[in-house]
Design a protein around this motif. Structure first.
Motif, PDB file in Angstrom:
ATOM      1  N   LEU A 118       0.834  -1.195   0.000  1.00 47.07           N
ATOM      2  CA  LEU A 118       0.000   0.000   0.000  1.00 47.07           C
ATOM      3  C   LEU A 118       0.873   1.251   0.000  1.00 47.07           C
ATOM      4  CD1 LEU A 118      -2.513  -1.177   2.747  1.00 47.07           C
ATOM      5  CD2 LEU A 118      -2.839  -1.267   0.276  1.00 47.07           C
ATOM      6  N   PHE A 119       0.232   2.386  -0.308  1.00 49.45           N
ATOM      7  CA  PHE A 119       0.943   3.662  -0.331  1.00 49.45           C
ATOM      8  C   PHE A 119       0.111   4.722   0.397  1.00 49.45           C
ATOM      9  CE2 PHE A 119       2.585   1.275  -3.888  1.00 49.45           C
ATOM     10  CZ  PHE A 119       3.945   1.527  -3.841  1.00 49.45           C
ATOM     11  N   MET A 120       0.810   5.650   1.021  1.00 52.18           N
ATOM     12  CA  MET A 120       0.144   6.726   1.749  1.00 52.18           C
ATOM     13  C   MET A 120      -0.403   7.740   0.744  1.00 52.18           C
ATOM     14  SD  MET A 120       1.831   9.377   4.471  1.00 52.18           S
ATOM     15  CE  MET A 120       2.380   8.075   5.554  1.00 52.18           C
ATOM     16  N   THR A 121      -1.662   8.112   0.919  1.00 59.61           N
ATOM     17  CA  THR A 121      -2.282   9.092   0.023  1.00 59.61           C
ATOM     18  C   THR A 121      -2.680  10.373   0.741  1.00 59.61           C
ATOM     19  OG1 THR A 121      -4.464   8.072   0.334  1.00 59.61           O
ATOM     20  CG2 THR A 121      -3.136   7.299  -1.535  1.00 59.61           C
ATOM     21  N   ASP A 122      -2.981  10.311   2.028  1.00 59.42           N
ATOM     22  CA  ASP A 122      -3.407  11.509   2.767  1.00 59.42           C
ATOM     23  C   ASP A 122      -2.953  11.367   4.211  1.00 59.42           C
ATOM     24  OD1 ASP A 122      -4.583  13.817   3.691  1.00 59.42           O
ATOM     25  OD2 ASP A 122      -6.629  13.019   3.679  1.00 59.42           O
ATOM     26  N   GLN A 123      -1.863  12.049   4.567  1.00 57.81           N
ATOM     27  CA  GLN A 123      -1.316  11.925   5.911  1.00 57.81           C
ATOM     28  C   GLN A 123      -2.013  12.868   6.877  1.00 57.81           C
ATOM     29  OE1 GLN A 123       2.885  12.707   6.256  1.00 57.81           O
ATOM     30  NE2 GLN A 123       3.052  11.566   8.166  1.00 57.81           N
ATOM     31  N   LYS A 124      -2.373  12.327   8.045  1.00 57.44           N
ATOM     32  CA  LYS A 124      -2.990  13.138   9.097  1.00 57.44           C
ATOM     33  C   LYS A 124      -1.925  13.648  10.053  1.00 57.44           C
ATOM     34  CE  LYS A 124      -6.932  12.029   7.292  1.00 57.44           C
ATOM     35  NZ  LYS A 124      -7.702  13.001   6.491  1.00 57.44           N
ATOM     36  N   ASP A 125      -1.080  12.721  10.532  1.00 61.63           N
ATOM     37  CA  ASP A 125       0.037  13.074  11.401  1.00 61.63           C
ATOM     38  C   ASP A 125       1.016  11.899  11.385  1.00 61.63           C
ATOM     39  OD1 ASP A 125      -1.240  11.172  13.008  1.00 61.63           O
ATOM     40  OD2 ASP A 125      -2.206  12.681  14.251  1.00 61.63           O
ATOM     41  N   GLY A 126       1.837  11.772  12.431  1.00 64.97           N
ATOM     42  CA  GLY A 126       2.857  10.728  12.432  1.00 64.97           C
ATOM     43  C   GLY A 126       2.340   9.325  12.624  1.00 64.97           C
ATOM     44  N   ASP A 127       1.117   9.150  13.152  1.00 68.50           N
ATOM     45  CA  ASP A 127       0.626   7.802  13.432  1.00 68.50           C
ATOM     46  C   ASP A 127      -0.669   7.450  12.705  1.00 68.50           C
ATOM     47  OD1 ASP A 127      -1.424   9.106  14.881  1.00 68.50           O
ATOM     48  OD2 ASP A 127      -0.301   8.970  16.741  1.00 68.50           O
ATOM     49  N   SER A 128      -1.152   8.292  11.803  1.00 65.42           N
ATOM     50  CA  SER A 128      -2.384   7.967  11.079  1.00 65.42           C
ATOM     51  C   SER A 128      -2.368   8.608   9.696  1.00 65.42           C
ATOM     52  CB  SER A 128      -3.615   8.428  11.858  1.00 65.42           C
ATOM     53  OG  SER A 128      -3.604   9.831  12.021  1.00 65.42           O
ATOM     54  N   TRP A 129      -2.981   7.887   8.740  1.00 66.20           N
ATOM     55  CA  TRP A 129      -3.035   8.356   7.359  1.00 66.20           C
ATOM     56  C   TRP A 129      -4.039   7.508   6.581  1.00 66.20           C
ATOM     57  CZ3 TRP A 129       0.893   5.676   9.595  1.00 66.20           C
ATOM     58  CH2 TRP A 129       1.119   4.381   9.111  1.00 66.20           C
ATOM     59  N   VAL A 130      -4.421   8.013   5.423  1.00 64.37           N
ATOM     60  CA  VAL A 130      -5.274   7.269   4.506  1.00 64.37           C
ATOM     61  C   VAL A 130      -4.369   6.623   3.466  1.00 64.37           C
ATOM     62  CG1 VAL A 130      -7.146   7.405   2.817  1.00 64.37           C
ATOM     63  CG2 VAL A 130      -7.212   8.834   4.879  1.00 64.37           C
ATOM     64  N   ALA A 131      -4.625   5.336   3.153  1.00 65.10           N
ATOM     65  CA  ALA A 131      -3.784   4.581   2.233  1.00 65.10           C
ATOM     66  C   ALA A 131      -4.454   4.419   0.878  1.00 65.10           C
ATOM     67  CB  ALA A 131      -3.442   3.217   2.821  1.00 65.10           C
ATOM     68  N   SER A 132      -3.722   3.818  -0.049  1.00 65.67           N
ATOM     69  CA  SER A 132      -4.194   3.652  -1.426  1.00 65.67           C
ATOM     70  C   SER A 132      -5.375   2.701  -1.543  1.00 65.67           C
ATOM     71  CB  SER A 132      -3.039   3.149  -2.304  1.00 65.67           C
ATOM     72  OG  SER A 132      -2.464   1.973  -1.755  1.00 65.67           O
TER      73      SER A 132
END
Length: 314
Positions: free
Chosen positions: A132-146
């Protein structure tokens, strides 16, 4: 005419004078020197050296061991033939006739071919891994993936973006996962995020790496340790040896500027309040007595601004 009597078989001197066996018709190759059996008398024609055939038959006839072994072999051979001809019974009760099998060949032996048969190699099927790849980072421990899901790192917490080390933790995570990641999901949180241990393409754990580099804390470790005990033990060791990062202090929040109050000069002790320039304090004063315009800044006690435009005696 008298027939010459036939010489009986026996040992006689030959033309060379050597004792040789006569078989009744011709000389044999047996002589007293090469004959293997000892004589019991002299080398005359009446010697008691046995004839070759007679001695051989006598010696073999006395070997009872040979005949015993031969009899046993015959008996075993007959028994094997009888078993091969008798039908055997399978596990399901059906009769099965034994077939002749060459003991030197395997059961699945086939005729050789001109070219060797290559057995296809069976390779184990590797489990499919989704990168998977990061598409929308929230902060250092959470993000939305591909894959459209939002991921939350398990058992480790990073500061918010407006807190100290928050931007550094977010940058660390973004670089760590720049070439893709895999997620070992094991739970979900109250916000619907997938809680997981996340690894980069080299197999390194982002959860543990943030803890080791001092960019994550153990805020939720004890509360949710039961969800992944193995990860919890590895985080314990990481926190114990964590380094102290050089994080910048967060910028101070801007304070809105309030308009400065307008400064007014305190009236002189002998000037009437509300006029500029100074007008003397008297019982009453009119424009003819002043002789010039004045700015009305107060209540206009002398009633100099008749039209209300802030200028008196104009």
């Amino acid at each position: 005419m008298t027939e010459r009597p036939q010489t009986p078989p026996g040992w006689y001197p030959d033309a060379r004078g050597e004792l040789r066996y006569w078989d009744g018709a011709t000389w044999t190759d047996y002589t007293a020197r090469n004959y293997p059996y000892p004589s019991t008398g002299g080398h005359a024609s009446g010697s008691r050296i046995s004839a070759p055939g007679a001695r051989s038959r006598k010696r073999w006839s006395r070997r009872w061991e040979f005949w015993l072994v031969a009899a046993c072999a015959v008996a075993l051979g007959l028994n094997a033939i009888d078993m091969a001809a008798s039908p055997t019974t399978n596990d399901d009760g059906t009769a099965q006739t034994a077939a002749a099998v060459d003991p030197t060949q395997p059961a699945d032996h086939t005729e050789p071919t001109d070219e060797p048969t290559q057995t296809p190699e069976t390779k184990p099927t590797a489990a499919k891994v989704t990168v998977l790849f990061m598409t929308d980072q929230k902060d250092g421990d959470s993000w939305v993936a591909s894959d459209g899901k939002e991921y939350r790192l398990g058992l480790v917490n990073t500061p918010e973006m407006n807190e100290q080390c928050g931007p550094e933790a977010a940058t660390f995570t973004r670089k760590f996962l720049s070439k893709g990641f895999t997620a070992d999901a094991y739970s979900s949180d109250t916000h619907g995020r997938v809680v997981a241990e996340v690894r980069d393409k080299r197999g390194r754990s982002l959860n543990v790496s943030l803890a080791k580099n001092g960019l994550g804390d153990a805020r939720y470790l004890e509360e949710f340790r039961h969800e992944n005990a193995d990860l919890g033990r590895r985080l314990d060791r990481a926190f114990a040896s964590a380094s102290r990062p050089a994080c910048r202090k967060p910028a101070a929040k801007p304070v809105p500027l309030a308009p400065k109050p307008r400064k007014t000069k305190a009236p002189s002790s002998n000037c009437m309040s509300g006029y500029s320039p100074c007008l003397p304090i008297v019982g009453d004063l009119d424009c003819g007595e002043i002789g010039h315009p004045v700015t009305v800044t107060g209540s206009d006690p002398y009633r100099l601004d008749a039209d209300g435009d802030g200028i008196g005696c104009d």
